[in-house]
Scaffold this motif. Sequence first.
Motif, PDB file in Angstrom:
ATOM      1  N   SER A  11       0.806  -1.181   0.087  1.00  0.00           N
ATOM      2  CA  SER A  11       0.154   0.097   0.026  1.00  0.00           C
ATOM      3  C   SER A  11       0.814   1.160   0.073  1.00  0.00           C
ATOM      4  O   SER A  11       1.800   1.240   0.733  1.00  0.00           O
ATOM      5  CB  SER A  11      -0.894  -0.100   1.107  1.00  0.00           C
ATOM      6  OG  SER A  11      -1.667  -1.124   1.315  1.00  0.00           O
ATOM      7  N   VAL A  12       0.478   2.251  -0.519  1.00  0.00           N
ATOM      8  CA  VAL A  12       1.074   3.537  -0.747  1.00  0.00           C
ATOM      9  C   VAL A  12       0.427   4.566  -1.282  1.00  0.00           C
ATOM     10  O   VAL A  12      -0.769   4.517  -1.686  1.00  0.00           O
ATOM     11  CB  VAL A  12       2.349   3.225  -1.982  1.00  0.00           C
ATOM     12  CG1 VAL A  12       1.689   3.168  -3.482  1.00  0.00           C
ATOM     13  CG2 VAL A  12       3.228   4.487  -1.912  1.00  0.00           C
ATOM     14  N   GLN A  13       0.659   5.841  -0.971  1.00  0.00           N
ATOM     15  CA  GLN A  13      -0.131   6.929  -1.197  1.00  0.00           C
ATOM     16  C   GLN A  13       0.035   7.099  -2.501  1.00  0.00           C
ATOM     17  O   GLN A  13       1.153   7.264  -3.095  1.00  0.00           O
ATOM     18  CB  GLN A  13       0.105   7.996  -0.218  1.00  0.00           C
ATOM     19  CG  GLN A  13      -0.331   7.906   1.245  1.00  0.00           C
ATOM     20  CD  GLN A  13      -0.309   9.163   2.107  1.00  0.00           C
ATOM     21  OE1 GLN A  13       0.709  10.044   1.945  1.00  0.00           O
ATOM     22  NE2 GLN A  13      -1.231   9.270   3.095  1.00  0.00           N
ATOM     23  N   ALA A  14      -0.882   8.164  -3.131  1.00  0.00           N
ATOM     24  CA  ALA A  14      -0.811   8.502  -4.487  1.00  0.00           C
ATOM     25  C   ALA A  14       0.461   9.550  -4.524  1.00  0.00           C
ATOM     26  O   ALA A  14       0.861  10.114  -3.614  1.00  0.00           O
ATOM     27  CB  ALA A  14      -2.005   9.469  -4.901  1.00  0.00           C
ATOM     28  N   PRO A  88      -4.463   6.215  -7.590  1.00  0.00           N
ATOM     29  CA  PRO A  88      -5.400   5.464  -7.262  1.00  0.00           C
ATOM     30  C   PRO A  88      -5.873   4.349  -8.207  1.00  0.00           C
ATOM     31  O   PRO A  88      -6.149   3.219  -7.831  1.00  0.00           O
ATOM     32  CB  PRO A  88      -6.516   6.215  -6.688  1.00  0.00           C
ATOM     33  CG  PRO A  88      -5.714   7.590  -6.260  1.00  0.00           C
ATOM     34  CD  PRO A  88      -4.788   7.908  -7.352  1.00  0.00           C
ATOM     35  N   SER A  91      -4.285   0.825  -8.620  1.00  0.00           N
ATOM     36  CA  SER A  91      -4.754  -0.091  -7.560  1.00  0.00           C
ATOM     37  C   SER A  91      -5.162  -1.411  -8.340  1.00  0.00           C
ATOM     38  O   SER A  91      -6.100  -1.281  -8.988  1.00  0.00           O
ATOM     39  CB  SER A  91      -5.724   0.161  -6.579  1.00  0.00           C
ATOM     40  OG  SER A  91      -4.960   1.376  -6.022  1.00  0.00           O
ATOM     41  N   VAL A 123      -3.185   1.863  -4.011  1.00  0.00           N
ATOM     42  CA  VAL A 123      -2.735   3.345  -3.916  1.00  0.00           C
ATOM     43  C   VAL A 123      -3.867   4.224  -3.389  1.00  0.00           C
ATOM     44  O   VAL A 123      -4.844   4.128  -3.961  1.00  0.00           O
ATOM     45  CB  VAL A 123      -2.270   3.854  -5.464  1.00  0.00           C
ATOM     46  CG1 VAL A 123      -1.715   5.183  -5.300  1.00  0.00           C
ATOM     47  CG2 VAL A 123      -1.167   2.927  -6.116  1.00  0.00           C
ATOM     48  N   SER A 124      -3.852   4.647  -2.120  1.00  0.00           N
ATOM     49  CA  SER A 124      -4.648   5.708  -1.676  1.00  0.00           C
ATOM     50  C   SER A 124      -4.658   7.239  -2.180  1.00  0.00           C
ATOM     51  O   SER A 124      -3.315   7.753  -2.231  1.00  0.00           O
ATOM     52  CB  SER A 124      -4.886   5.530  -0.163  1.00  0.00           C
ATOM     53  OG  SER A 124      -3.347   5.902   0.431  1.00  0.00           O
ATOM     54  N   SER A 125      -5.550   7.718  -2.146  1.00  0.00           N
ATOM     55  CA  SER A 125      -5.687   9.275  -2.333  1.00  0.00           C
ATOM     56  C   SER A 125      -5.586   9.985  -1.194  1.00  0.00           C
ATOM     57  O   SER A 125      -5.456   9.703   0.067  1.00  0.00           O
ATOM     58  CB  SER A 125      -7.018   9.446  -3.353  1.00  0.00           C
ATOM     59  OG  SER A 125      -7.946   9.474  -2.303  1.00  0.00           O
TER      60      SER A 125
END
Length: 125
Positions: A11-14, A88, A91, A123-125
Motif C-alpha cells: 500500500s502506498v499513497q498517491a 489510485p 490499484s 494506492v490511496s488518495s
Amino acid sequence: QVQLVESGGGSVQAGGSLKLSCAASGSTDSITCMGWFRQSPGKEREGVAHINTGGRAEYYADSVKGRFTISRDDAKNSLYLQMNALKPEDSSTYYCAARPGWCGSILPAGLFRSWGQGTQVTVSS
C-alpha cells in the motif's frame, strides 16, 4: 514448465513508488518475453508492460507510459516493474507472465503461457 513468483506489492499513497519483482524458475531457457499484467475485480486482465530477452524492446500501456519502467535480469531469471507517480487507478492485482515467443507490442493475456499468483498494489488518495 516455468514457475513465477511475484513480490513487492503493498500500500502506498498517491504519488509514491513501488517496485515489483518476479522470480522465474524451471524451464527458464524457454522464456523470450516476460510481462506484467494487472486485473481489478470485474475487469479484464490488462497488459501493463512487456520486455524481451536481453532487455530488448520494451512496451508499455498508454496509461503507465512515463511512470512505470520494466526491466529484467536474465542471469538472475528475474523481472522487475518500477512504478513511480502512482495513482489510485493503478490499484490492482499485478501478475507476472512469460511466453516463449517474442513480444512486438502489448499482447493479450491469452498469449502468455506461464503466470504468477499475483501481488496486490493499493494506492490511496
